[in-house]
Enzyme design. Structure first.
Site, PDB file in Angstrom:
ATOM      1  N   GLU A   1     -23.287  50.629 -51.983  1.00 23.51           N
ATOM      2  CA  GLU A   1     -24.531  50.066 -52.526  1.00 23.51           C
ATOM      3  C   GLU A   1     -25.653  51.101 -52.517  1.00 23.51           C
ATOM      4  O   GLU A   1     -26.720  50.892 -53.057  1.00 23.51           O
ATOM      5  CB  GLU A   1     -24.959  48.835 -51.720  1.00 23.51           C
ATOM      6  CG  GLU A   1     -24.327  47.549 -52.186  1.00 23.51           C
ATOM      7  CD  GLU A   1     -22.819  47.588 -52.244  1.00 23.51           C
ATOM      8  OE1 GLU A   1     -22.201  47.797 -51.193  1.00 23.51           O
ATOM      9  OE2 GLU A   1     -22.254  47.436 -53.336  1.00 23.51           O
TER      10      GLU A   1
ATOM     11  N   ASN B   1     -16.331  49.160 -54.736  1.00 26.50           N
ATOM     12  CA  ASN B   1     -16.959  49.160 -56.051  1.00 26.50           C
ATOM     13  C   ASN B   1     -17.574  50.505 -56.422  1.00 26.50           C
ATOM     14  O   ASN B   1     -18.006  51.253 -55.562  1.00 26.50           O
ATOM     15  CB  ASN B   1     -18.059  48.093 -56.105  1.00 26.50           C
ATOM     16  CG  ASN B   1     -19.098  48.296 -55.020  1.00 26.50           C
ATOM     17  OD1 ASN B   1     -18.834  48.027 -53.857  1.00 26.50           O
ATOM     18  ND2 ASN B   1     -20.268  48.790 -55.380  1.00 26.50           N
TER      19      ASN B   1
ATOM     20  N   ASP C   1     -19.499  44.181 -59.485  1.00 32.43           N
ATOM     21  CA  ASP C   1     -19.402  44.455 -58.044  1.00 32.43           C
ATOM     22  C   ASP C   1     -18.210  43.750 -57.397  1.00 32.43           C
ATOM     23  O   ASP C   1     -18.322  43.206 -56.301  1.00 32.43           O
ATOM     24  CB  ASP C   1     -20.700  44.080 -57.292  1.00 32.43           C
ATOM     25  CG  ASP C   1     -20.594  44.405 -55.801  1.00 32.43           C
ATOM     26  OD1 ASP C   1     -20.009  45.454 -55.474  1.00 32.43           O
ATOM     27  OD2 ASP C   1     -21.066  43.609 -54.980  1.00 32.43           O
TER      28      ASP C   1
END
Lengths: 631, 198
Positions: free
Chosen positions: A209, A293, A335
């Site tokens: 992230e 991801n 995601d």
């Protein structure tokens, strides 16, 4: 086999990593490995988060069964003294329970003969700045155990949020070694349970992230020296592709794709971190896990397939080199981080052939079953019929057949996409009952709207680029934001669900199944429940002090079977509750979806242990744990 | 309350100025405390050695009042720090992401409505993922705070950090009206970020 051969060699091991790697590959190390494998077979132990190398979370213990589970009562409990999310499950080895916690990642050793006595505790002082670069709360998923070899003591291996991997003497809790696996300044953290194979301690990293490039690293368990490191993206030699990589399935892709499926140098900040679970097959010597991801979430900013994010790996444990890699979601738009649990089984396929399988309920709403020797796709079915971004997975090409209506792109707000970014399945560690050939899966039933936005990469800053609105899936109650979870029993060969039940909130933590015909799991609103694993009938439940995001385990002590579970709400679904967030799009969309959670549970971490009639060391002998003036 | 506050802080400024003259160094008249534990944050001793000696820092340590608030020429640096250290969690314009929104009138810690309280929460950190940001210099932190105050979009009446004068002219922030195309604040040519304690 060659159990004791190499121990002498190891004593004279040089510091050269290659030497270590070669010895690790040879016989010496299988001593500890066999020991760990042996320990895992006992009903009295739970030596890794998934119980054994197959990560089945299944106990052959029959003492607690469908017949008597109604008599399950609280036996004893332990507060970790910490708030925030408690994922994973404790370990039990040789009458000692090892309990982990959320940040600051304290570790406790409890004496199962007198669980009121903390044998040792390890409370690291970490750089508190690590808290600012954690994704989604301050969770940790557990510990690894290495059984020792006579020269080096048995070790507990743990991760710290500040990206350090630490080995503790399992008997005393003293730090044996400590290594820096990453740098929090660029957003690298650790929340994963490390994994021991032979004399290696494996660990991934978190931070996709924040644009962290994912890698998996093996350390010499005795010294903390790095043995190998392989990346999720980049040049083939850094990704660690064996010469015969994907030779059984060349259509999965082979050479040059870790850079070739990215624009320019985007792979350097392209994510693919792995923070989920591992599984290992001592016979093939391959270990399996999923890379996460791509970064950022905004797909417009990273054209291409973005290999090898979102990939199920089969890698050689000694060298890290990949024999196969299957990318589930090429060019992710939602995601659907591919880090979820890998459960190994041996089953007969539709053609009547006995195969070594790997089953993986993915965030993207598909449960994949692969031949774990070569990566062949055996089955790929929807976790729920409401999955809509994909119509089906073409087993021949391995590609998902997308429904463009549910794709995401700049200047477009995608609506009613199922599953949400949390996936229909997240980090929960599920279970497999080999006698029934059923997987018991805890499911999120959550969909979303998704609107991307552009943003620059800044080291150590969130690199997401999407605004999310989450809400219950079509089978839930959208008016009241309830009906956000399911529990299901799945047959990976037939693709059928034997039973399924709705839950008020996600079953975030995973399941435990036992030969007592039972499946246990915790719910986000703080219940532990037991169902008949054949029928799904609800047989028993107990309200815990706080919501559950970890999975239950079971162990036998002095002839009594116990079931243990950690509670402590938090994690991604709990961020709204934990951080006092108001806006429904906050918490990467979690606040809206779980806005009613605060009416059912509050923070507070601990462990609750159950047994039939609540039998425990103190009920058996009331003098246990009493002050004895004679010492 | 506002009138009282001003008087008290003026008195403090005088006292602190005397103290500073005696010792010749910046002495904090205020005690800054961790938002959660209440522990003394030991400001300025624990801070980044750089950027301790600006007029604004000295004034802040003595009075707990941020002179950079609504000083246009000081905002660009504040926005730069914000985008580097805060926007990931709190959103590009304080609208909230993983972390709570900073631009509305709801405060997880009500003391953040004062400059001192906001400083303590940023410097020492708070609950959960809000780690300490004491790596920034004190001067950067004050400029950052000025930017956070600038992007406030709530009711001006609730903006306790503004003086009565400032309240008269303050316009709640509207991102779409933000001057430059890349979303960054720009000072007018020749403007220098300068404040004086008087």
């Amino acid at each position: 086999m060659m159990k004791h051969l190499g121990t002498g060699l190891l004593a004279g091991a040089s510091c050269v990593a290659l030497t270590v790697a070669m010895q690790v590959g040879s016989a010496s190390v299988s001593f500890a490995n066999d020991k760990l494998n042996e320990l895992s077979k006992s009903n009295e132990n739970w030596v890794m988060p998934g119980k054994n190398y197959s990560s089945q979370n299944y106990s052959p213990n029959t003492q607690i069964s469908t017949e008597n589970v109604k008599q399950l009562r609280a036996a004893w409990s332990f507060s970790t003294g910490l708030l925030h999310g408690h994922e994973g499950t404790p370990l039990v080895v040789n009458n000692v329970m090892y309990v982990h916690t959320s940040f600051p990642n304290n570790t406790f050793a409890l004496d199962l003969n007198d669980p009121g006595h903390i044998l040792w505790q390890h409370k690291p002082k970490q750089d508190p700045a690590a808290r600012s670069v954690a994704c989604c709360d301050l969770v940790n998923r557990g510990l690894a155990y290495w059984p020792g070899d006579g020269k080096t003591p048995a070790l507990i291996i743990k991760t710290q949020l500040d990206a350090h991997l630490v080995a503790l003497n399992a008997e005393t809790g003293e730090e044996y070694w400590k290594v820096e696996n990453g740098d929090i300044k660029v957003g690298q953290t650790l929340t994963q349970a490390p994994y021991v194979i032979k004399d290696l301690a494996l660990v991934g990293s978190s931070g996709a992230e924040l644009g962290v490039r994912g890698y998996t690293t093996a350390y010499n368990v005795k010294t903390g020296e790095q043995v190998w490191r392989v990346y999720a993206t980049g040049p083939d030699n850094e990704v660690g592709l064996a010469a015969d990589f994907n030779s059984a399935n060349p259509h999965y892709g082979q050479k040059g794709l870790g850079t070739g499926t990215w624009e320019g140098d985007a792979w350097k900040i392209g994510g693919g971190t792995n923070w989920g679970w591992y599984a290992y097959d001592p016979e093939t010597n391959l270990f399996h896990y999923g890379s996460g991801n791509p970064a950022p979430w905004n797909e417009t900013m990273r054209p291409g397939d973005n290999k090898w994010t979102m990939t199920i790996w089969g890698r050689d444990a000694d060298t890290g080199q990949a024999k196969f890699g299957y990318q589930k979601t090429p060019h992710d738009e939602w995601d659907y981080a591919g880090v979820n649990v890998m459960i190994l089984s041996e089953q007969t396929d539709k053609a009547g052939k006995k195969r070594k399988l790997l089953t993986h309920p993915d965030r993207n709403g598909i449960v994949y079953t692969l031949d774990r020797e070569n990566g062949d796709l055996v089955s790929a079915n929807k976790l729920d019929d409401t999955v809509n971004w994909v119509k089906q997975v073409d087993l021949k090409s391995g590609l998902p057949v997308r429904d463009p209506e549910y794709g995401t792109r700049m200047d477009h707000k995608g609506k009613e996409i199922c599953p949400s970014a949390m996936g229909y399945h997240n980090q929960g560690h599920d279970s497999y009952d080999p006698t029934k050939e059923l997987f018991f899966m805890g499911i999120n039933h959550i969909c979303m709207d998704w609107e991307p936005f552009m943003l620059p990469y800044r080291a150590g800053q969130f690199f997401v680029g999407a605004t999310l609105w989450m809400y219950p899936g079509p089978k839930g109650d959208r008016q009241n934001y309830l009906g956000l979870g399911q529990i299901k029993a799945y047959n990976a060969i037939s693709g059928e669900y034997k039973w399924e039940k709705m839950e008020r909130f996600s079953v975030w933590g995973g399941t435990l199944s036992t030969a007592g015909n039972l499946v246990f799991y915790g719910t986000l609103d703080g219940f532990i429940k037991a169902r008949n694993s054949d029928t799904g009938e609800l047989l028993w439940k107990y309200k815990l002090p706080s919501g559950v995001i970890g999975h239950p385990m079971t162990y036998e002590h002095k002839g009594t079977q116990y079931v243990a579970i950690m509670y402590g709400v938090g994690g991604w679904p709990g961020v709204g509750l934990v951080f006092d967030l108001q806006d429904p799009t906050a918490g990467l969309g979690a606040v809206g979806a779980f806005k009613n959670l605060q009416n059912y549970t509050q923070m507070g971490g601990g462990l609750q242990v159950f047994s039939l009639d609540g039998k425990n060391p103190y009920s058996e002998d009331i003098n246990v744990g009493e002050f004895d003036s004679k010492g | 309350m506002d009138g009282d506050y001003t008087m008290k802080s003026k008195a403090l400024v005088v006292m602190a100025a005397v103290a500073a003259m005696i010792t010749g160094t910046a002495v904090a008249a205020e005690t800054f405390r961790n938002t959660i534990t209440g522990d003394d944050l030991k400001v300025p001793e624990s801070s980044n050695p750089e950027g301790r000696d600006t007029a604004a820092v000295k004034h802040f340590l003595e009075s707990g009042v941020n002179l950079y608030t609504e000083v246009k020429a000081c905002l660009p640096k504040g926005e730069e720090v914000y985008l580097t250290s805060c926007s990931g969690c709190h959103g590009h314009v304080g609208e909230g992401k993983v972390g709570p929104g900073l631009a509305d009138n709801y405060w997880t810690y009500p003391k953040n409505k004062t400059d001192k309280g906001l400083f303590e929460t940023i410097y020492g950190g708070a609950q959960g993922m809000m780690g300490p940001h004491s790596d920034l210099t004190l001067d950067e932190l004050l400029k950052l705070m000025a930017w956070i105050r600038h992007i406030y979009s709530g009711d001006v009446a609730d903006a306790d950090w503004l003086t009565e004068e400032q309240k008269k002219t303050f316009k709640p922030y509207k991102p779409e009206e933000h001057a430059s195309a890349d979303g960054s604040a720009k000072a007018a040519d020749g403007d220098e970020c300068k404040v004086s304690a008087n």
